[in-house]
Design a protein around this motif. Structure first.
Motif, PDB file in Angstrom:
ATOM      1  N   ALA A 427       0.838  -1.205   0.000  1.00 23.29           N
ATOM      2  CA  ALA A 427       0.000   0.000   0.000  1.00 23.29           C
ATOM      3  C   ALA A 427       0.873   1.254   0.000  1.00 23.29           C
ATOM      4  O   ALA A 427       0.566   2.240  -0.683  1.00 23.29           O
ATOM      5  CB  ALA A 427      -0.926   0.003   1.214  1.00 23.29           C
ATOM      6  N   THR A 428       1.981   1.215   0.756  1.00 22.49           N
ATOM      7  CA  THR A 428       2.895   2.361   0.778  1.00 22.49           C
ATOM      8  C   THR A 428       3.523   2.582  -0.587  1.00 22.49           C
ATOM      9  O   THR A 428       3.647   3.723  -1.057  1.00 22.49           O
ATOM     10  CB  THR A 428       3.997   2.146   1.828  1.00 22.49           C
ATOM     11  N   LEU A 429       3.906   1.490  -1.243  1.00 25.24           N
ATOM     12  CA  LEU A 429       4.503   1.605  -2.577  1.00 25.24           C
ATOM     13  C   LEU A 429       3.504   2.169  -3.583  1.00 25.24           C
ATOM     14  O   LEU A 429       3.871   2.966  -4.458  1.00 25.24           O
ATOM     15  CB  LEU A 429       5.005   0.237  -3.049  1.00 25.24           C
ATOM     16  N   LEU A 430       2.241   1.769  -3.469  1.00 26.47           N
ATOM     17  CA  LEU A 430       1.212   2.288  -4.381  1.00 26.47           C
ATOM     18  C   LEU A 430       1.095   3.804  -4.251  1.00 26.47           C
ATOM     19  O   LEU A 430       1.111   4.530  -5.256  1.00 26.47           O
ATOM     20  CB  LEU A 430      -0.143   1.638  -4.066  1.00 26.47           C
ATOM     21  N   VAL A 431       1.006   4.299  -3.020  1.00 26.76           N
ATOM     22  CA  VAL A 431       0.904   5.744  -2.781  1.00 26.76           C
ATOM     23  C   VAL A 431       2.178   6.453  -3.225  1.00 26.76           C
ATOM     24  O   VAL A 431       2.134   7.507  -3.874  1.00 26.76           O
ATOM     25  CB  VAL A 431       0.619   6.019  -1.288  1.00 26.76           C
ATOM     26  N   THR A 432       3.338   5.853  -2.925  1.00 29.24           N
ATOM     27  CA  THR A 432       4.620   6.477  -3.238  1.00 29.24           C
ATOM     28  C   THR A 432       4.855   6.585  -4.741  1.00 29.24           C
ATOM     29  O   THR A 432       5.224   7.650  -5.250  1.00 29.24           O
ATOM     30  CB  THR A 432       5.765   5.683  -2.596  1.00 29.24           C
ATOM     31  N   ILE A 433       4.655   5.483  -5.445  1.00 31.06           N
ATOM     32  CA  ILE A 433       4.901   5.485  -6.891  1.00 31.06           C
ATOM     33  C   ILE A 433       3.976   6.466  -7.604  1.00 31.06           C
ATOM     34  O   ILE A 433       4.397   7.209  -8.503  1.00 31.06           O
ATOM     35  CB  ILE A 433       4.739   4.060  -7.463  1.00 31.06           C
ATOM     36  N   THR A 434       2.717   6.493  -7.191  1.00 32.18           N
ATOM     37  CA  THR A 434       1.766   7.426  -7.801  1.00 32.18           C
ATOM     38  C   THR A 434       2.175   8.870  -7.536  1.00 32.18           C
ATOM     39  O   THR A 434       2.188   9.711  -8.447  1.00 32.18           O
ATOM     40  CB  THR A 434       0.347   7.181  -7.260  1.00 32.18           C
ATOM     41  N   SER A 435       2.524   9.185  -6.291  1.00 37.24           N
ATOM     42  CA  SER A 435       2.928  10.549  -5.929  1.00 37.24           C
ATOM     43  C   SER A 435       4.212  10.956  -6.650  1.00 37.24           C
ATOM     44  O   SER A 435       4.335  12.091  -7.125  1.00 37.24           O
ATOM     45  CB  SER A 435       3.122  10.666  -4.420  1.00 37.24           C
ATOM     46  N   CYS A 436       5.176  10.034  -6.735  1.00 37.62           N
ATOM     47  CA  CYS A 436       6.443  10.336  -7.407  1.00 37.62           C
ATOM     48  C   CYS A 436       6.228  10.619  -8.889  1.00 37.62           C
ATOM     49  O   CYS A 436       6.854  11.525  -9.463  1.00 37.62           O
ATOM     50  CB  CYS A 436       7.417   9.173  -7.238  1.00 37.62           C
ATOM     51  N   THR A 437       5.348   9.857  -9.520  1.00 40.12           N
ATOM     52  CA  THR A 437       5.067  10.068 -10.941  1.00 40.12           C
ATOM     53  C   THR A 437       4.453  11.443 -11.182  1.00 40.12           C
ATOM     54  O   THR A 437       4.846  12.169 -12.100  1.00 40.12           O
ATOM     55  CB  THR A 437       4.109   8.973 -11.468  1.00 40.12           C
ATOM     56  N   VAL A 438       3.487  11.796 -10.346  1.00 39.86           N
ATOM     57  CA  VAL A 438       2.846  13.114 -10.467  1.00 39.86           C
ATOM     58  C   VAL A 438       3.853  14.223 -10.180  1.00 39.86           C
ATOM     59  O   VAL A 438       3.906  15.235 -10.894  1.00 39.86           O
ATOM     60  CB  VAL A 438       1.640  13.218  -9.514  1.00 39.86           C
ATOM     61  N   ALA A 439       4.681  14.054  -9.138  1.00 39.98           N
ATOM     62  CA  ALA A 439       5.653  15.083  -8.756  1.00 39.98           C
ATOM     63  C   ALA A 439       6.732  15.273  -9.814  1.00 39.98           C
ATOM     64  O   ALA A 439       7.228  16.386 -10.006  1.00 39.98           O
ATOM     65  CB  ALA A 439       6.296  14.713  -7.422  1.00 39.98           C
ATOM     66  N   LEU A 440       7.094  14.213 -10.500  1.00 39.52           N
ATOM     67  CA  LEU A 440       8.160  14.314 -11.502  1.00 39.52           C
ATOM     68  C   LEU A 440       7.756  15.210 -12.665  1.00 39.52           C
ATOM     69  O   LEU A 440       8.549  16.026 -13.143  1.00 39.52           O
ATOM     70  CB  LEU A 440       8.520  12.911 -12.018  1.00 39.52           C
ATOM     71  N   PHE A 441       6.514  15.106 -13.119  1.00 37.53           N
ATOM     72  CA  PHE A 441       6.103  15.788 -14.344  1.00 37.53           C
ATOM     73  C   PHE A 441       5.304  17.069 -14.118  1.00 37.53           C
ATOM     74  O   PHE A 441       5.388  17.998 -14.922  1.00 37.53           O
ATOM     75  CB  PHE A 441       5.269  14.834 -15.208  1.00 37.53           C
ATOM     76  N   SER A 442       4.491  17.135 -13.070  1.00 39.32           N
ATOM     77  CA  SER A 442       3.497  18.205 -12.958  1.00 39.32           C
ATOM     78  C   SER A 442       4.056  19.424 -12.234  1.00 39.32           C
ATOM     79  O   SER A 442       4.664  19.303 -11.168  1.00 39.32           O
ATOM     80  CB  SER A 442       2.258  17.695 -12.219  1.00 39.32           C
ATOM     81  N   SER A 443       3.817  20.614 -12.783  1.00 41.41           N
ATOM     82  CA  SER A 443       4.269  21.849 -12.155  1.00 41.41           C
ATOM     83  C   SER A 443       3.328  22.228 -11.023  1.00 41.41           C
ATOM     84  O   SER A 443       2.213  21.714 -10.903  1.00 41.41           O
ATOM     85  CB  SER A 443       4.318  22.982 -13.185  1.00 41.41           C
ATOM     86  N   LEU A 444       3.778  23.184 -10.196  1.00 40.30           N
ATOM     87  CA  LEU A 444       2.991  23.589  -9.034  1.00 40.30           C
ATOM     88  C   LEU A 444       1.661  24.224  -9.417  1.00 40.30           C
ATOM     89  O   LEU A 444       0.653  24.019  -8.753  1.00 40.30           O
ATOM     90  CB  LEU A 444       3.803  24.572  -8.179  1.00 40.30           C
ATOM     91  N   ASP A 445       1.643  25.005 -10.518  1.00 38.44           N
ATOM     92  CA  ASP A 445       0.390  25.651 -10.892  1.00 38.44           C
ATOM     93  C   ASP A 445      -0.639  24.634 -11.361  1.00 38.44           C
ATOM     94  O   ASP A 445      -1.837  24.780 -11.122  1.00 38.44           O
ATOM     95  CB  ASP A 445       0.613  26.721 -11.963  1.00 38.44           C
ATOM     96  N   VAL A 446      -0.176  23.555 -12.025  1.00 38.19           N
ATOM     97  CA  VAL A 446      -1.085  22.485 -12.434  1.00 38.19           C
ATOM     98  C   VAL A 446      -1.635  21.768 -11.210  1.00 38.19           C
ATOM     99  O   VAL A 446      -2.832  21.499 -11.102  1.00 38.19           O
ATOM    100  CB  VAL A 446      -0.372  21.476 -13.368  1.00 38.19           C
ATOM    101  N   LEU A 447      -0.765  21.475 -10.245  1.00 38.89           N
ATOM    102  CA  LEU A 447      -1.189  20.755  -9.046  1.00 38.89           C
ATOM    103  C   LEU A 447      -2.126  21.594  -8.187  1.00 38.89           C
ATOM    104  O   LEU A 447      -3.113  21.091  -7.650  1.00 38.89           O
ATOM    105  CB  LEU A 447       0.040  20.348  -8.223  1.00 38.89           C
TER     106      LEU A 447
END
Length: 600
Positions: A427-447
């Motif tokens: 469960a931790t890996l699921l949350v982590t991988i998803t968050s890391c993917t979003v953080a890698l590509f998405s800018s702050l204004d998009v988030l």
């Protein structure tokens, strides 16, 4: 410690003897198989992901789809029970989570999960643009609203101390479907919020070395605008925070406690210096933007309090929930509210509100009073706050996801708890991988455009669930009492919507407010006169129904101050979750709830 694998029901036919109950743990737990079981945690079989009969063959799945409407109706009105959440669902994890937390741990976890970058970034912006020196009242209003919500959480956490937090509580009182929609939105917002926090960490770290906030980011011109600045630092810091969370709950708690103590010393320094070097003349005028500005700022700074609900997810790992949870949650929120109000008052005392820097309020304020070196102390404190927020969010959301997986709304593979660490690694890996993917590509204004009303919405649902828990018990409450309760609840919610709509429309007359406010008090008084159907066994929210009713009002009021984009995202994401629920979730939970079986 292993959980018993005793069956709930015995098979009555030869074909049923070839199957196991869905409530049976996915792994055998006989003593002679202990060593084999412990080594088989890292497994990826189809039965781990889709053990329900509806997904065994294509024919069984099409047959399940043909019953979608019937199953949806069953799940919409279906409610779990305290015993089911406490005992039966935990068997899906195969191993116990470690009970190692005390109220002291919970206080510091609450402090670490809430006191992040928000107080350092949002305070200056809202003081300058919306509230002026009255920003201290904005924090007081938001803190009071958060405290009402905390009280609602504590009663449930004491009575149902499981990892699911609000998901389990809503599932017991408001049903599977409401819990699913609430859980899905909260997980999505947590992933987006954590990714945004990681991007902020990268920007804040860069600002200590350069005026360019994108110093550590990699630009890729072929990617779309808003997704073309890759941020490896954000991914790295999320990975480190999650690794600490996976290593063990006590280790995470201890790490957070040490970092939070250091942070609290810095905050004390900021408050003391602010009051010593402050000038009370800077507080005039105190209400430059009026009451409207105070409440508008309150809706924004409320996000500085977000995160305390994740601490409730740690109830399953608390040694004495009846004592530790109320002390931990109420204690930490009271402390945080006081700290925030003092910091919010110190800032406009140091610098006139019209001169407060919107982006780095406290750092620039220290420069103005001749303490330029202090900005590095403030920056380090903000970075520490972001890191502990990410660490505790990762830990709390993993527990939330674990309970969702235990109910089979998502594959039960994610519910497995590692036998050595006592943590839900998948469960931790699921949350982590998803968050890391979003953080890698998405800018702050998009988030930031994706931030929604999910948290406030769930707090409203929690208050409603508490009222339902106190005033309605299935097969016990008479139809007459239930009708009166529903009428009072409808009046309370309707009057809250009315007051919020009047404020949002900027109506100046007092008649509408008097009518809506009168209905609110009438509905609450009417409910207070009804007989309570359930009395808390160990610890209960005081002044029911007043506290939950005020929680509904204040959270509804804050929702009314949010922009339209939050509502658009909420409905789009809820629609996408509904599609998933109808195609997969409703069939898995229907089989599981009705003691369906999966082939061994």
């Amino acid at each position: 410690m292993r959980i018993s694998s005793q069956r709930i029901t015995e098979s009555k036919s030869d074909s049923e003897n070839q199957q196991i109950s869905l409530y049976t743990p996915l792994n055998p737990t006989n003593d002679h198989q202990q060593e084999e079981t412990n080594s088989s945690y890292w497994r990826f079989t189809k039965n781990d992901f889709f053990p329900e009969p509806s997904f065994q063959t294509f024919t069984s799945y099409t047959s399940a789809l043909s019953q979608t409407l019937y199953r949806f109706r069953d799940r919409f009105f279906g409610r779990s029970s305290d015993a089911n959440e406490l005992i039966e669902l935990k068997k899906q994890s195969e191993n116990e989570m470690s009970k190692c937390l005390t109220w002291v741990d919970l206080v510091w976890l609450g402090f670490g999960s809430v006191v992040g970058s928000g107080i350092f970034t949002i305070t200056g912006l809202e003081a300058r643009d919306d509230a002026g020196p009255a920003i201290v009242l904005s924090y007081a209003v938001s803190g009071l609203s958060a405290l009402f919500s905390v009280f609602c959480y504590t009663e449930f956490a004491v009575e149902i101390p499981v990892a699911g937090g609000s998901f389990s509580y809503l599932r017991v009182e408001l049903g599977d479907f409401v819990a699913f929609i609430a859980a899905g939105n909260l997980i999505l917002e947590a992933v987006v919020g954590t990714a945004g926090l990681a991007r902020s960490f990268s920007s804040y770290l860069a600002s200590m070395f350069s005026s360019n906030p994108d110093l550590f980011r990699i630009q890729v011109d072929s990617f779309a605008e808003g997704f073309n600045l890759l941020d490896p630092v954000a991914v790295l810091i999320l990975y480190i925070a999650s690794m600490v969370a996976m290593r063990g709950t006590k280790l995470t708690s201890f790490s957070n406690m040490i970092l939070s103590i250091i942070s609290s010393l810095v905050i004390i320094f900021i408050i003391v210096v602010g009051f010593i070097h402050g000038n009370t003349s800077n507080l005039e005028p105190f209400f430059p933007y009026g009451a409207e500005g105070v409440f508008k700022a309150a809706a924004v700074v409320y996000w500085s309090y977000a995160g305390f609900d994740l601490v409730a997810n740690m109830a399953e790992e608390t040694r004495n929930p009846a004592r530790d949870i109320p002390l931990g949650l109420v204690g930490s929120m009271s402390l945080i509210s006081a700290v925030y109000c003092l910091m919010a008052l110190a800032l406009p005392m140091m610098v006139k509100y019209t001169e407060i820097d919107r982006d780095a309020a406290f750092s620039v304020a220290f420069e103005k009073i001749g303490m330029k070196w202090a900005k590095y102390v403030v920056s380090l404190c903000a970075l520490k706050g972001m890191f502990t927020c990410m660490m505790i969010t990762s830990m709390g959301q993993a527990r939330y996801t674990t309970q969702i997986a235990r109910s089979h709304m998502i594959p039960p593979w994610f519910a497995l708890v590692h036998p050595k660490t006592g943590t839900p690694i998948y469960a931790t890996l699921l949350v982590t991988i998803t968050s890391c993917t979003v953080a890698l590509f998405s800018s702050l204004d998009v988030l930031s455009s994706l931030l929604s009303l999910s948290t406030l919405f769930i707090f409203i649902l929690m208050a409603i669930a508490l009222l339902v828990r106190r005033y309605y018990v299935k097969d016990t409450t008479s139809k007459y009492d239930m009708t009166k309760f529903m009428a009072c609840l409808f009046v309370i919610i309707g009057s809250c919507i009315g007051l919020t709509a009047l404020w949002g429309a900027k109506r100046k007359g007092w008649i509408g407010y008097v009518v809506a406010g009168g209905l609110f008090f009438a509905g609450t008084i009417g409910m207070a006169l009804l007989p309570k159907q359930r009395v808390p066994k160990k610890w209960g929210v005081p002044l029911v129904p007043w506290f939950p009713a005020l929680s509904i009002l204040m959270n509804m009021f804050l929702i009314g101050s949010l922009g339209s984009m939050a509502f658009v995202r909420f409905f789009i994401c809820s629609g996408a979750m509904l599609v998933y629920y109808l195609l997969i979730g409703v069939h898995a939970t229907y089989d599981f709830a009705h003691q369906g079986s999966a082939k061994t």
